[in-house]
Every structure is written in structure tokens, then in C-alpha cells.
Design an enzyme around this catalytic site. Structure first.
Site, mmCIF file in Angstrom:
data_model
loop_
_atom_site.group_PDB
_atom_site.id
_atom_site.type_symbol
_atom_site.label_atom_id
_atom_site.label_comp_id
_atom_site.label_asym_id
_atom_site.label_seq_id
_atom_site.Cartn_x
_atom_site.Cartn_y
_atom_site.Cartn_z
ATOM 1 N N GLU A 100 6.871 -22.225 -45.353
ATOM 2 C CA GLU A 100 7.995 -21.399 -45.784
ATOM 3 C C GLU A 100 9.320 -22.133 -45.633
ATOM 4 O O GLU A 100 9.509 -22.912 -44.712
ATOM 5 C CB GLU A 100 8.056 -20.136 -44.910
ATOM 6 C CG GLU A 100 6.909 -19.203 -45.164
ATOM 7 C CD GLU A 100 6.848 -18.071 -44.149
ATOM 8 O OE1 GLU A 100 7.916 -17.560 -43.757
ATOM 9 O OE2 GLU A 100 5.729 -17.716 -43.755
ATOM 10 N N CYS A 142 16.618 -23.493 -44.550
ATOM 11 C CA CYS A 142 15.836 -23.537 -43.317
ATOM 12 C C CYS A 142 14.445 -24.042 -43.689
ATOM 13 O O CYS A 142 13.789 -23.481 -44.560
ATOM 14 C CB CYS A 142 15.763 -22.130 -42.730
ATOM 15 S SG CYS A 142 14.649 -22.008 -41.313
ATOM 16 N N CYS A 165 1.683 -24.051 -35.854
ATOM 17 C CA CYS A 165 2.366 -24.563 -34.669
ATOM 18 C C CYS A 165 1.420 -24.428 -33.484
ATOM 19 O O CYS A 165 0.615 -23.496 -33.428
ATOM 20 C CB CYS A 165 3.635 -23.748 -34.407
ATOM 21 S SG CYS A 165 4.631 -24.379 -33.035
ATOM 22 N N CYS A 223 4.318 -19.776 -28.476
ATOM 23 C CA CYS A 223 5.310 -18.779 -28.028
ATOM 24 C C CYS A 223 4.793 -17.377 -28.355
ATOM 25 O O CYS A 223 4.306 -17.118 -29.452
ATOM 26 C CB CYS A 223 6.657 -19.020 -28.704
ATOM 27 S SG CYS A 223 7.383 -20.617 -28.274
ATOM 28 N N CYS A 269 6.071 -15.312 -31.587
ATOM 29 C CA CYS A 269 6.260 -16.022 -32.851
ATOM 30 C C CYS A 269 5.034 -15.941 -33.768
ATOM 31 O O CYS A 269 3.905 -16.167 -33.333
ATOM 32 C CB CYS A 269 6.586 -17.482 -32.540
ATOM 33 S SG CYS A 269 6.852 -18.462 -34.008
ATOM 34 N N CYS A 323 10.690 -16.937 -40.403
ATOM 35 C CA CYS A 323 9.598 -17.788 -40.846
ATOM 36 C C CYS A 323 8.266 -17.470 -40.184
ATOM 37 O O CYS A 323 8.213 -16.996 -39.069
ATOM 38 C CB CYS A 323 9.970 -19.231 -40.628
ATOM 39 S SG CYS A 323 10.773 -19.855 -42.086
HETATM 40 N N1 SAH Z 1 9.716 -24.646 -32.912
HETATM 41 C C1 SAH Z 1 11.146 -24.589 -33.005
HETATM 42 C C2 SAH Z 1 11.677 -24.132 -34.332
HETATM 43 C C3 SAH Z 1 11.008 -22.986 -35.022
HETATM 44 S S1 SAH Z 1 11.347 -21.323 -34.596
HETATM 45 C C4 SAH Z 1 11.709 -23.748 -31.891
HETATM 46 O O1 SAH Z 1 10.950 -23.189 -31.135
HETATM 47 O O2 SAH Z 1 12.922 -23.722 -31.727
HETATM 48 C C5 SAH Z 1 13.059 -21.022 -34.880
HETATM 49 C C6 SAH Z 1 13.601 -19.977 -33.900
HETATM 50 O O3 SAH Z 1 13.077 -18.676 -34.174
HETATM 51 C C7 SAH Z 1 13.268 -20.278 -32.458
HETATM 52 O O4 SAH Z 1 14.382 -20.037 -31.648
HETATM 53 C C8 SAH Z 1 12.173 -19.291 -32.166
HETATM 54 O O5 SAH Z 1 12.028 -19.075 -30.801
HETATM 55 C C9 SAH Z 1 12.646 -18.094 -32.955
HETATM 56 N N2 SAH Z 1 11.635 -17.089 -33.231
HETATM 57 C C10 SAH Z 1 10.317 -17.243 -33.438
HETATM 58 N N3 SAH Z 1 9.710 -16.058 -33.654
HETATM 59 C C11 SAH Z 1 10.671 -15.133 -33.591
HETATM 60 C C12 SAH Z 1 10.681 -13.709 -33.725
HETATM 61 N N4 SAH Z 1 9.574 -13.011 -33.965
HETATM 62 N N5 SAH Z 1 11.870 -13.076 -33.595
HETATM 63 C C13 SAH Z 1 13.010 -13.779 -33.364
HETATM 64 N N6 SAH Z 1 13.069 -15.103 -33.231
HETATM 65 C C14 SAH Z 1 11.909 -15.777 -33.333
#
Ligand code: SAH
Length: 361
Positions: free
Chosen positions: A93, A106, A113, A117, A120, A343
């Protein structure tokens, strides 16, 4: 079979060597580079003849741009969300956002991944593979070509952990900044990481002054480790130490992302703890003080994670608490809320669809 050469992965001097190796003049490389980076495939270039194309093909030259598999346009703010298909059928995406100061895209750095987390969507099926430099660049080119918009800023905040695909991301950064191509300045590029401290230290030495965005999301190790497994390897102390060094090497302010999850990390007590942590570790008086900024993001609920977003009042209270303690904080403006523009979710929906039925568009 002869070796293939991924044309979009080549820097101008490498493309020049390739063209010279097939007996073509060096200036052809410049023509190719600038047009390919605007989304024109070599066989559609009016200044590249059939004979040249044939020689390139015989030497293994290969050009591929991600293709638009799905596209959602926000009726509220014009944000465009792309699901791009790669050559092997995998999808990633990208999101094109229109701000007053220019268009930002973006982009993703991996298919899936492996960072795990808890909140996510991108990590649910694990990592499928790293993206190639040409595929990372290809998203920027394809979004620009499809929309007809000039892209002035890039954020690496899509699917994947960019520092877990380090070499390809570094090559991408060189490619996208190359004069003659998209020529996007490093100050207009942000890279977001969940906190691979060793790679942050490597990045500090690359002489690529991009903005580093740290996904912090908690201010104590117990809370952070519970939602971000990476914290068990690189804890908050190691991470902030790497941030300090990044600033010392690049002079770039550090941006922190803090996703607010109801009942987990969104109380006033949590805000005070965050301010205390950042103030004591990064903003102590004197020459070593690091300029920082905090972005607050209400968590985007993903069905599988069971987390819900903080309410508006807690969000504002959190921001005010940080400001009172001298920490600059902004609440991220939510773009594309009607198209689920965070994303990871579109790719997942598409995969679930593909699992259930063999739907090809
Ligand atoms: N792997 C990298 C970049 C991708 S995620 C990172 O962790 O920074 C981009 C941002 O979106 C990160 O800050 C991540 O923690 C956040 N993110 C992921 N899932 C999310 C969600 N469901 N709600 C809000 N932020 C989210």
C-alpha cells in the site's frame, strides 16, 4: 539464462556503465534515468530507438513499475490510497496525501512485517519479503504518474520496518535524491522506525540527513515491551541513546510517534511520564539538548487487535500535559478517514478476499 539488470535500481553512473557496456553513448543513460523516474517505460520513450532497446533487452535490461490493483479516493480530503501489485503478485500500500505545503506519499518498505507490534495490521501475517530498491522507488513514481501530481515529500510509514530492509532502503534514498531523477531533498523525507537502535546508529553515518521518526508509543519498558516486542531487544534507554547520536551526527530534529490506545497509554499520568522521560533523556540543558516533536495519533482500531482509540478529551488532555511540560506536540490530522487510509488494512482485506475466492479484479 543471462542475468537481468533491474534498470530502476541503477544510479546514474551505474546506468551509464550499463549503456556503455552495450556500445551506447553515455548521454542515453541520462535520457533513460529522467524518463524512467517519471514513470515512462523505455519502450515508450520517443528518443530511444528500436535498435537500442533490442541491445538493452539482449543484455538483460528489465523495467517494472508497480501497477494499480485498487485505488480509493477520499471524498473528504482527496487522499488517495493505492494497493499496488508487484511483479510477483504481492501487493503493498501507498497513500498520497495533499497538504498545503505539497504532496506527500507514504510508502511501504516490505511485504508484511516481522516486528509484531500488537496494534498494527501490517504485521498480522508476518513478513513475506523485503521490497527491492526499485519497488520502493516504484511506488513514488507510480503514485506520481497515476495522479499527475508532483510529489514533494516522502514518508516511509507504510507497510514494513524500513530499517529491517536496510540496504535496499539506503539505495532507494540515494535513487530518489539523485539529480536528474525525482531529486527529492533528504529534508523532505521521513523514515519511521519501531526502534532498531543498531540500525539508527548505522543510518547516522550515511550522510543522508532525513528526518527520523520514532514509534515510541509508551514511556516505560514494561508497557512498551507488551505492545512492541522490539523493545525486548532494544529498550527505551538504548533507543533514546541512538536518537541522541543521530541528532549529534545529522543535526536533524527527532520526531516521536505516540499512538494513544484507550486504557493502555493515554492517561494524564502517562503523559507526565512521557514528558519526564523525553525531558530528562533528550532535553537536559546545555549543548546536547535534542530538538524533538511528538505526534499523537489515536490508534486506528484493527479488528484482530482488540484495541480501541482514545476519546477526544483524553487526547487533548494528553497533548496539553505535554505542552505544559515544554514538549511540542501535535495531534495528527486524520486524512482519508473514509477510506481507511492507515497502512496494512487494504492489503489484508485483499488477501482475505483472495483466500476466500479467486477474485481477479
Ligand atoms: N515500521 C515502522 C513504520 C511503519 S508504521 C514503524 O514502526 O515506525 C507507521 C506508524 O503507524 C508507526 O508509528 C506505527 O506504530 C503506527 N501504527 C501502526 N498501526 C497503527 C494503528 N492501528 N493505529 C495507529 N497507528 C498505527
Amino acid at each position: 539464462m543471462s542475468q537481468t539488470t533491474d534498470l530502476l535500481a541503477l544510479m546514474p553512473d551505474e546506468l551509464e556503465s550499463f549503456m556503455k557496456s552495450i556500445g551506447e553513448p553515455a548521454y542515453r543513460a541520462g535520457q533513460l534515468f529522467s524518463q524512467m523516474h517519471r514513470g515512462i517505460s523505455p519502450d515508450r520513450m520517443t528518443n530511444i530507438g528500436k535498435a537500442t532497446l533490442e541491445k538493452m533487452r539482449a543484455a538483460g535490461a528489465h523495467f517494472y513499475l508497480p501497477t494499480v490493483r485498487r485505488k480509493l479516493v477520499s471524498a473528504i480530503d482527496g487522499t488517495v490510497k493505492y494497493l499496488f501489485a508487484l511483479e510477483d503478485g504481492n501487493c503493498v500500500e501507498s497513500v498520497l496525501m495533499k497538504y498545503n505545503h505539497g504532496n506527500t506519499v507514504c510508502i511501504s518498505s516490505q511485504v508484511g512485517c516481522r516486528m509484531g507490534c500488537a496494534f498494527c495490521a501490517s504485521t498480522i501475517g508476518g513478513k513475506v519479503r523485503d521490497l527491492l530498491p526499485s519497488e520502493i522507488l516504484g511506488q513514488v513514481i507510480a503514485a506520481g504518474a497515476d495522479s499527475g501530481e508532483r510529489i514533494s515529500n516522502i514518508v516511509m510509514m507504510g507497510i514494513g520496518e524500513p530499517l529491517d530492509n536496510y540496504d535496499n532502503v539506503i539505495r532507494f534514498l540515494h535513487l530518489v535524491g539523485a539529480p536528474g531523477g525525482l531529486n527529492i531533498g533528504y529534508r523532505h523525507i521521513s523514515l519511521s522506525t519501531c526502534g532498531l537502535a543498531d540500525r539508527i546508529l548505522m543510518l547516522a553515518k550515511e550522510d543522508l540527513p532525513i528526518t527520523l521518526s520514532i514509534s515510541l508509543h509508551a514511556s516505560d519498558d514494561a508497557t512498551r515491551s507488551a505492545i512492541m516486542p522490539v523493545n525486548r531487544k532494544w529498550n527505551i534507554d538504548a533507543l533514546l541513546d541512538a536518537c541522541k547520536r543521530y541528532y549529534a551526527a545529522t543535526g536533524r530534529r527527532i520526531s516521536f510517534e505516540y499512538t494513544l490506545i484507550a486504557g493502555k497509554n493515554d492517561s494524564v499520568k502517562d503523559a507526565v511520564a512521557l514528558a519526564t522521560l523525553l525531558n530528562s533523556r533528550l532535553r537536559e540543558r546545555g549543548k546536547d539538548s535534542v530538538p524533538i516533536h511528538v505526534n499523537l495519533i489515536p490508534v486506528n482500531p484493527v479488528r484482530e487487535t482488540g484495541f480501541s482509540a482514545t476519546d477526544r478529551n483524553s487526547l487533548l488532555r494528553f497533548a496539553q500535559t505535554l505542552e505544559k511540560k515544554g514538549i511540542r506536540a501535535t495531534v495528527r490530522r486524520k486524512l482519508g478517514s473514509d477510506i481507511n487510509a492507515s497502512c496494512g488494512q487494504l492489503r489484508r482485506a485483499e488477501e482475505q478476499k483472495a483466500d476466500g475466492e479467486s477474485d481477479k479484479n
